[in-house]
Design a protein around this motif. Sequence first.
Motif, short mmCIF file in Angstrom:
data_model
loop_
_atom_site.label_atom_id
_atom_site.label_comp_id
_atom_site.label_asym_id
_atom_site.label_seq_id
_atom_site.Cartn_x
_atom_site.Cartn_y
_atom_site.Cartn_z
N VAL A 156 44.59 41.84 40.98
CA VAL A 156 43.59 42.02 39.92
C VAL A 156 42.23 42.32 40.54
N THR A 180 39.03 44.72 33.71
CA THR A 180 39.97 44.35 34.76
C THR A 180 40.94 45.47 35.07
N LEU A 208 41.57 37.95 33.41
CA LEU A 208 42.62 38.74 32.76
C LEU A 208 43.22 38.01 31.57
#
Length: 408
Positions: free
Chosen positions: A141, A236, A147
């Motif tokens: 990520v 993200t 997230l």
Amino acid sequence: MPCPEPPSQPPRIPDERPAGAPTGHPPAATADTSDDAAARAGLTAVAGPGDPAMGALLDEHGAAAVWQTLRRGRTPPAPPDARGGAADRAARWRQRAAGVDTDALLAAAAEIGSRLVVPGDPGWPTQLDQLGRERPYALWVRGTRDLRHACLRSVAVVGARAATAYGLHVAADLAWGLGQRSWTVVSGGAYGIDAAAHRGGLAAAAPGVAVLACGLDLSYPRGNENLFADIAARGTLVSEHPPGAPPSRHGFLVRNRIIAALTPGTVVVEAGARSGALNTARHAHRLHRAVMGVPGPVTSALSAGCHRLLRDGAAVCVTNTDDVVEQVGSIGTDLREAGDGGAVGGGVLDDTARRVLAAVPKRTCAGTASIAEAASTGIDTALSSLGLLAAAGFVERGASGWRAYRDP
């Protein structure tokens, strides 16, 4: 009942256990958390994403034990119900594992500002657990948003790469309207509908999530490099693949299950009869998510896939943001006229959420416990409110706690 092995000893795979020892229990209880994360990092470089055979091994034995077995040059036993070819794949995993340095992988990720998120982490989106044995081993990520919280209120918008002007307009307009209502737009970062949806959501100052089919150090397609930078700054970037992993045709198809699983609903804006977007819709249907389709001109081949979904009853017809929110929103909360502000805008926060928001510092980070105390509420209530506030863009999770979100 046999005593557990000392923590200093690595967990054993069943074929290494003495006769009569219990089997079927994952070693997570005795394996260090950092060992589990490092093992999962290595597995993302060794096994193809979403392999049910690897998923079964992880369920049965745990990541640390599987990884140690592969690194020792041994082949883990195939699960009893594994599909054909599992033994061959396990042999390939063993060969690849010999050349993988997990410390180097994690260091390479840190150099580009990305991090590893594994099941059980606070930032892990638990809705991915519904994928069962096809659940990601871990996620790489990169971005400013958590997230898990970014996807609490999210919609996937997907469609054709070679989109028409009509499809691009509809995708951008839908995404902008969703962003205005504090919904995160999730898509795959490809040309066409994906890129239009991402740009529409970013234009509404909403966070975006792009699920990529390659390492996060690569910009694919290259023409969307600036778009990926914008998404990382406000939302993200996500991938199952470690740094340096190139894209592949199979990787694009497999990553579609993550796009579908992250969100409560998927909108197919424009898709041909054999479009990969239909693969995302099938995953969403299998996961009991809302599937929506945008009708197009009956003469357009790029809308044939959408029309088939609608004709077969596999999707609900949507033509604007209100239609989409009606399918994925909460009754009595999200169904409102356009222009009425975000569904969780500052004017409609309840008293508890207002107190929690007021307790979140703007310059430094504060832990959940201290925020709960300042807001005169319980920790569970504060954490729930923080999740909603994060999804709406009011706060963000920092390295040492929570802080008020500052739009870059």
